[in-house]
Enzyme design. Structure first.
Site, PDB file in Angstrom:
ATOM      1  N   ARG A  34       0.824  -1.221   0.000  1.00  0.00           N
ATOM      2  CA  ARG A  34       0.000   0.000   0.000  1.00  0.00           C
ATOM      3  C   ARG A  34       0.854   1.266   0.000  1.00  0.00           C
ATOM      4  O   ARG A  34       0.459   2.280  -0.580  1.00  0.00           O
ATOM      5  CB  ARG A  34      -0.919   0.001   1.214  1.00  0.00           C
ATOM      6  CG  ARG A  34      -2.040  -0.973   1.047  1.00  0.00           C
ATOM      7  CD  ARG A  34      -2.928  -0.997   2.240  1.00  0.00           C
ATOM      8  NE  ARG A  34      -4.148  -1.725   1.948  1.00  0.00           N
ATOM      9  CZ  ARG A  34      -4.988  -2.164   2.858  1.00  0.00           C
ATOM     10  NH1 ARG A  34      -4.759  -1.933   4.124  1.00  0.00           N
ATOM     11  NH2 ARG A  34      -6.072  -2.803   2.509  1.00  0.00           N
ATOM     12  N   LYS A 220     -19.651 -17.149   1.707  1.00  0.00           N
ATOM     13  CA  LYS A 220     -21.097 -17.022   1.951  1.00  0.00           C
ATOM     14  C   LYS A 220     -21.839 -16.221   0.886  1.00  0.00           C
ATOM     15  O   LYS A 220     -21.367 -15.178   0.450  1.00  0.00           O
ATOM     16  CB  LYS A 220     -21.313 -16.315   3.292  1.00  0.00           C
ATOM     17  CG  LYS A 220     -20.882 -17.158   4.455  1.00  0.00           C
ATOM     18  CD  LYS A 220     -21.151 -16.424   5.733  1.00  0.00           C
ATOM     19  CE  LYS A 220     -20.862 -17.307   6.926  1.00  0.00           C
ATOM     20  NZ  LYS A 220     -20.895 -16.539   8.172  1.00  0.00           N
ATOM     21  N   GLY A 376      -9.690  -8.886  -1.009  1.00  0.00           N
ATOM     22  CA  GLY A 376      -8.490  -9.401  -0.333  1.00  0.00           C
ATOM     23  C   GLY A 376      -8.069 -10.797  -0.740  1.00  0.00           C
ATOM     24  O   GLY A 376      -6.914 -11.031  -1.095  1.00  0.00           O
ATOM     25  N   GLY A 399     -13.483  -3.810   0.344  1.00  0.00           N
ATOM     26  CA  GLY A 399     -14.851  -3.303   0.507  1.00  0.00           C
ATOM     27  C   GLY A 399     -15.176  -2.212  -0.498  1.00  0.00           C
ATOM     28  O   GLY A 399     -16.274  -2.179  -1.056  1.00  0.00           O
TER      29      GLY A 399
HETATM   30  P1  AMP Z   1     -14.995 -14.303   1.483  1.00  0.00           P
HETATM   31  O1  AMP Z   1     -14.319 -13.661   2.672  1.00  0.00           O
HETATM   32  O2  AMP Z   1     -16.471 -14.432   1.604  1.00  0.00           O
HETATM   33  O3  AMP Z   1     -14.533 -13.726   0.157  1.00  0.00           O
HETATM   34  O4  AMP Z   1     -14.520 -15.802   1.493  1.00  0.00           O
HETATM   35  C1  AMP Z   1     -13.181 -16.176   1.420  1.00  0.00           C
HETATM   36  C2  AMP Z   1     -13.020 -17.386   2.252  1.00  0.00           C
HETATM   37  O5  AMP Z   1     -13.885 -18.398   1.756  1.00  0.00           O
HETATM   38  C3  AMP Z   1     -11.638 -17.965   2.236  1.00  0.00           C
HETATM   39  O6  AMP Z   1     -11.079 -17.809   3.511  1.00  0.00           O
HETATM   40  C4  AMP Z   1     -11.856 -19.422   1.896  1.00  0.00           C
HETATM   41  O7  AMP Z   1     -11.127 -20.286   2.728  1.00  0.00           O
HETATM   42  C5  AMP Z   1     -13.333 -19.613   2.147  1.00  0.00           C
HETATM   43  N1  AMP Z   1     -13.887 -20.722   1.362  1.00  0.00           N
HETATM   44  C6  AMP Z   1     -13.849 -20.887   0.031  1.00  0.00           C
HETATM   45  N2  AMP Z   1     -14.376 -22.066  -0.317  1.00  0.00           N
HETATM   46  C7  AMP Z   1     -14.757 -22.687   0.808  1.00  0.00           C
HETATM   47  C8  AMP Z   1     -15.352 -23.946   1.085  1.00  0.00           C
HETATM   48  N3  AMP Z   1     -15.662 -24.785   0.110  1.00  0.00           N
HETATM   49  N4  AMP Z   1     -15.601 -24.256   2.373  1.00  0.00           N
HETATM   50  C9  AMP Z   1     -15.292 -23.392   3.357  1.00  0.00           C
HETATM   51  N5  AMP Z   1     -14.719 -22.176   3.156  1.00  0.00           N
HETATM   52  C10 AMP Z   1     -14.456 -21.824   1.897  1.00  0.00           C
END
Ligand code: AMP
Length: 418
Positions: A34, A220, A376, A399
Site C-alpha cells: 500500500r 457465503k 483481499g 470493501g
Molecule cells: P470471502 O471472505 O467471503 O470472500 O470468502 C473467502 C473465504 O472463503 C476464504 O477464507 C476461503 O477459505 C473460504 N472458502 C472458500 N471455499 C470454501 C469452502 N468450500 N468451504 C469453506 N470455506 C471456503
C-alpha cells in the site's frame, strides 16, 4: 482536475493515502504494497516542487494508542520516498499547524493516525452501554459537528487535496470525503492509484466488452448478494464458486455432506438462479468437488459429483471437471471480474481450483480480455500463484471495490467529482 494537469510548484498538497499496512509484533511492516502504491503520487508532487502533508489511518484505534501510531512506518516511508519526513504526533495540535504552515517545497510532513480522533470517522466514542436513544442521538449530533471543524482544520493545512486512498473510498470520513468540500474543483483530484482504480471499475461497469464473465467465490452468499444481484444486470456469464456453491447445491436437493451452507439462504439461491434465467445470464456452478473428511490441509481427499458428497465429507475446492468448465467460459471472455477463491485456498491441498481460474484469466488477458481482480482473498490468490502481472488490474480495494461494483457511489470518489 487531474493530477497530471496540476502543477504543484510552490503548493502544499494534503494527500490522503491508505498506509494501513500490516505490522508484526516488533512494528516491522510485513507487506508494504500500500505504501509503494502511493509513491508515484507523492513523487510527482515533490518533483513538481510542491510539498506534501500525508494523512492516513492505521488499524481501528478507538483513541491514541502506540500500537497504531504512524511513527512506526515513518522511517520506511522516508526511505522509499528518499526524503526526510517531519512528523506531527497530533494532527490537530498547534505543532501540526505550524509544521504544515512552514513546509518548504520538497518537504514532507506526516500527520499522526487520523483515527486517533473520533472526528475522523464521525462516530461517537465512549458511549455508556446503557445510553438512552436520546443520549446516543445527542452524541451523534455532537461528533458530526466536531467532524466539520476537524475537516476544516485539516483542509486549512494545504492549498490542494489529493485522494489516493481507494481502500477507504467507501467511507464518508473527514479525510476521505468531507474535507474535499473546502477545496474548489480546480484544487482537488485523485492520486494516480485512485485514478487507476476508478478507471478499472469504470471499465467493468460502463465500458464492457462482451462476453463479460464474473467469477464470484468466497464463503457465503449472504455477504455477496448485493454484488451478485447487480452483476446479474451486467454479465453474460456468472460463475458462482467457493463455499457458496453448496447453498445452491442443497437448494437443488443435492447431497452436500458437511460442506459449508447457509440454510436460511436456500430460497435466495433459487431466486438468483431464476433471475439469471430471466435475464439470460449463463449461471455456471461447479459440477464436481474436491472433498475432505475434515476441515484441514491433511485431511483425506477425493473427487466426487458436487451433489453426491457422502456424509461426513465436505467440499473444500472444485474438482477437475469444474475447473475445465470454468476455464472454457473464462477463456472466451473479453471482460473478466474475479472476486473470491474457488476453495479454501489457505490450505495448500485446496488451491488447485483457484489457481486454475487465475491461469485461465491470465490466458484470456493474453488474448485481449480486460481482467480485474479484487477483494483481499483473490488478490492473495494471484499473488500466491505469481499471476498478478498477467491480469489487467489488481485492485487494492476490498470493501471499496465491491461497493463500487454493487453500483454504489463511493463518498471518496463523489467528493472529488462534485
Ligand atoms: P470471502 O471472505 O467471503 O470472500 O470468502 C473467502 C473465504 O472463503 C476464504 O477464507 C476461503 O477459505 C473460504 N472458502 C472458500 N471455499 C470454501 C469452502 N468450500 N468451504 C469453506 N470455506 C471456503
Amino acid at each position: 482536475m487531474t493530477i497530471d494537469q496540476f502543477n504543484f510548484a510552490g503548493k502544499k498538497a494534503f494527500v490522503r493515502v491508505d498506509f494501513n499496512v500490516p505490522l508484526d509484533e516488533n512494528f516491522n511492516i510485513t507487506d508494504d504494497t500500500r505504501i509503494r502504491a502511493a509513491l508515484p503520487t507523492l513523487k510527482k508532487i515533490l518533483a513538481d516542487g510542491g510539498s506534501v502533508i500525508i494523512g492516513s489511518h492505521l488499524g481501528r484505534p478507538k483513541g491514541p494508542v502506540d500500537k497504531f501510531s504512524l511513527k512506526h512506518i515513518l522511517k520506511h516511508v522516508s526511505e522509499l520516498l528518499e526524503v526526510n519526513i517531519l512528523f506531527a504526533d497530533d494532527c490537530m495540535s498547534a505543532d501540526a499547524a505550524t509544521k504544515a504552515a512552514t513546509l518548504s517545497p520538497g518537504e514532507v510532513l506526516m500527520l499522526e493516525n487520523l483515527r486517533f480522533y473520533a472526528e475522523e470517522e464521525g462516530k461517537p466514542r465512549g458511549l455508556a452501554e446503557d445510553a438512552t436513544d436520546e443520549q446516543k442521538a445527542a452524541a451523534k449530533k455532537e461528533i458530526k459537528e466536531k467532524q466539520i471543524e476537524f475537516s476544516k482544520r485539516l483542509a486549512s493545512y494545504a492549498d490542494c487535496y489529493v485522494n489516493d486512498a481507494f481502500g477507504t473510498a467507501h467511507r464518508a470520513h473527514a479525510s476521505t470525503a468531507l474535507m474535499a468540500k473546502y477545496f474548489d474543483k480546480d484544487h482537488k483530484m485523485f492520486g494516480y492509484l485512485m485514478e487507476k482504480e476508478v478507471k478499472a471499475v469504470d471499465k467493468v461497469l460502463n465500458d464492457i466488452r462482451r462476453p463479460f464473465t464474473a467469477i464470484m467465490g468466497g464463503s457465503k452468499v449472504s455477504t455477496k448478494i448485493e454484488i451478485i444481484e447487480n452483476l446479474l444486470n451486467k454479465v453474460d456469464n456468472l460463475i458462482i464458486t467457493g463455499g457458496m456453491t453448496y447453498t445452491f447445491t442443497k437448494a437443488m436437493n443435492g447431497k452436500i455432506g458437511l460442506s459449508i451452507c447457509e440454510d436460511d439462504k436456500l430460497d435466495l439461491a433459487l431466486d438468483i438462479m431464476k433471475k439469471a434465467k430471466e435475464k439470460g445470464v449463463n449461471l455456471v456452478l461447479a459440477v464436481d468437488a474436491k472433498i475432505a473428511d475434515s476441515f484441514s490441509n491433511d485431511a483425506n481427499t477425493k473427487f466426487c459429483k458436487v451433489n453426491e458428497i457422502p456424509d461426513g465429507w465436505e467440499g473444500l475446492d472444485i474438482g477437475p471437471e469444474s475447473e475445465k468448465l470454468f476455464a472454457d467460459v473464462i477463456k472466451q471472455s473479453k471482460t473478466i471480474l474475479w472476486n473470491g477463491p474457488t476453495g479454501v485456498f489457505e490450505f495448500e491441498n485446496f488451491t488447485h481450483g483457484s489457481r486454475s481460474v487465475g491461469e485461465a484469466i491470465v490466458e484470456a488477458t493474453k488474448n485481449g480480455a480486460f481482467s480485474l481482480v479484487g477483494g483481499g482473498d483473490s488478490v492473495a490468490c494471484v499473488n500466491k500463484f505469481g499471476l498478478a502481472s498477467g491480469v489487467s488490474y489488481v485492485s487494492t480495494g476490498g470493501g471499496a471495490l465491491l461497493e463500487a461494483i454493487e453500483g454504489k457511489v463511493l463518498p471518496g470518489i463523489a467528493a472529488i467529482n462534485e
